[in-house]
Motif scaffolding. Structure first.
Motif, short mmCIF file in Angstrom:
data_model
loop_
_atom_site.label_atom_id
_atom_site.label_comp_id
_atom_site.label_asym_id
_atom_site.label_seq_id
_atom_site.Cartn_x
_atom_site.Cartn_y
_atom_site.Cartn_z
N ASP A 32 -7.02 -4.65 -13.18
CA ASP A 32 -7.65 -4.52 -11.86
C ASP A 32 -9.08 -4.00 -11.96
O ASP A 32 -9.94 -4.35 -11.14
CB ASP A 32 -6.83 -3.59 -10.96
CG ASP A 32 -5.47 -4.19 -10.58
OD1 ASP A 32 -5.30 -5.41 -10.73
OD2 ASP A 32 -4.58 -3.42 -10.15
N LYS A 66 -10.94 -4.70 -14.39
CA LYS A 66 -11.64 -5.72 -15.17
C LYS A 66 -12.24 -5.15 -16.45
O LYS A 66 -13.34 -5.53 -16.88
CB LYS A 66 -12.72 -6.42 -14.33
CG LYS A 66 -12.16 -7.12 -13.09
CD LYS A 66 -13.19 -7.97 -12.40
CE LYS A 66 -12.61 -8.63 -11.14
NZ LYS A 66 -11.42 -9.46 -11.43
N THR A 118 -5.20 -11.61 -14.78
CA THR A 118 -5.11 -11.14 -13.40
C THR A 118 -3.82 -10.39 -13.13
O THR A 118 -3.70 -9.73 -12.10
CB THR A 118 -5.21 -12.32 -12.41
OG1 THR A 118 -4.14 -13.24 -12.68
CG2 THR A 118 -6.54 -13.04 -12.56
#
Length: 305
Positions: A146, A148, A274
């Motif tokens: 989340d 990244k 993701t």
């Protein structure tokens, strides 16, 4: 659940937590709440020592005597003056947190939040190695995804562990798992620094997370240390022979090599992943490739994205 006749304490909980954060169920007595407590166990039980019908510590003992509720976190509320006047054997008291009056909303929120977090970690920890379990592992992976952040996720498991367990017994098998955990933790700590993470999925499956540029060094060190140490867990005759005789899953007697460790490494770069499930699926494919090698090895996801 809050068991207290003190309406100021009830109001203080209302100040410390919003209704969206906490569903507060308060009762002034202990005995009348026990049935509700057992039918719908709360995430946290807060017990006032000054209940109307029974001392708080006695109620705590009643709740904890039920094995299924022993893991329920319990906080006891006492007056500071009463605490000083009583000689309580805290080692024998199954209380997880002590809240002493006078309390304020800020301190109450902090202590309750820490109690819940501590209980969550304790329940999730692997009982043998005390490493974080599945819930913590998934949470850490998803958190990094989340945000990244670039990271390398390594899944490690042992080959021929079942045959060792079948021949030598679960006690010696547990020694292998503890040894493996120590190797991974010490290696990852030395190589990875503050961003490193180690978890124990269960059985002979482990996970570690490192910055991408450090994971291969860690894999090399784990493999080398494991191969150097694991032969000493075998009896001399099996060690010298290089294999053991045991029964396979179909009940057939056969020879098994000495244990090896297989590591599959998945990379998250530039926000490619993701969801943690993507990492897990890729790792399972890589592990199959790693297990084609009968010796300890690691496989890196070399695909470019």
């Amino acid at each position: 659940m809050l068991l207290s006749p003190d309406q100021e304490l009830v109001a203080l909980f209302g100040q410390a937590f919003s209704p969206d954060e906490v569903e507060l169920l308060d009762r002034p007595c202990g005995r009348g709440a026990i049935e509700h407590l057992f039918n719908d166990p709360p995430d946290l039980l807060v017990v006032d020592q000054k209940l109307d019908d029974i001392p708080g510590l006695d109620l705590v003992a009643m709740v904890k005597s039920e094995n299924v509720y022993r893991q329920m976190p319990v906080a006891l509320v006492m007056d500071e003056a009463a605490l000083a006047a009583r000689d309580i054997d805290w080692c024998a008291t199954e209380v997880d947190e002590l809240l002493t009056r006078p309390l304020d909303a800020v301190m109450l929120r902090a202590r309750v939040s820490l109690t819940l977090a501590r209980a969550s970690r304790s329940l999730d920890a692997n009982p043998l190695t005390k490493l974080p379990g599945n819930t913590s592992i998934i949470g850490r992976i998803q958190e990094l995804i989340d945000r990244k952040e670039d990271f390398a996720l390594a899944y490690a498991d042992l080959d021929y562990f079942k045959s060792f367990n079948d021949k030598y017994g679960f006690s010696r098998g547990d020694e292998i798992l503890m040894m493996t955990a120590r190797i991974i933790v010490n290696t990852v700590r030395a190589v990875g620094g503050q961003k490193a993470f180690v978890g124990h999925v269960g059985g002979d499956d482990f996970v570690f997370i490192l910055p991408p540029d450090r994971v291969e060094d860690a894999c090399k060190a784990v493999v080398a240390s494991f191969d150097d140490i694991v032969p000493h867990f075998y009896d001399a005759e099996d060690r010298e022979r290089g294999f053991i005789q045991s029964t396979d899953r179909e009940g057939n007697r056969r020879s098994f090599p000495l244990m090896a460790i297989s590591i599959a490494v998945v990379f998250n770069r530039n926000g490619r992943l993701t969801h943690y499930g993507e990492a897990s699926q890729t790792a399972m494919t890589l592990k199959k490739k790693a297990k084609e090698n009968p010796r300890s090895c690691y496989v890196l996801d070399r695909r470019q994205y």
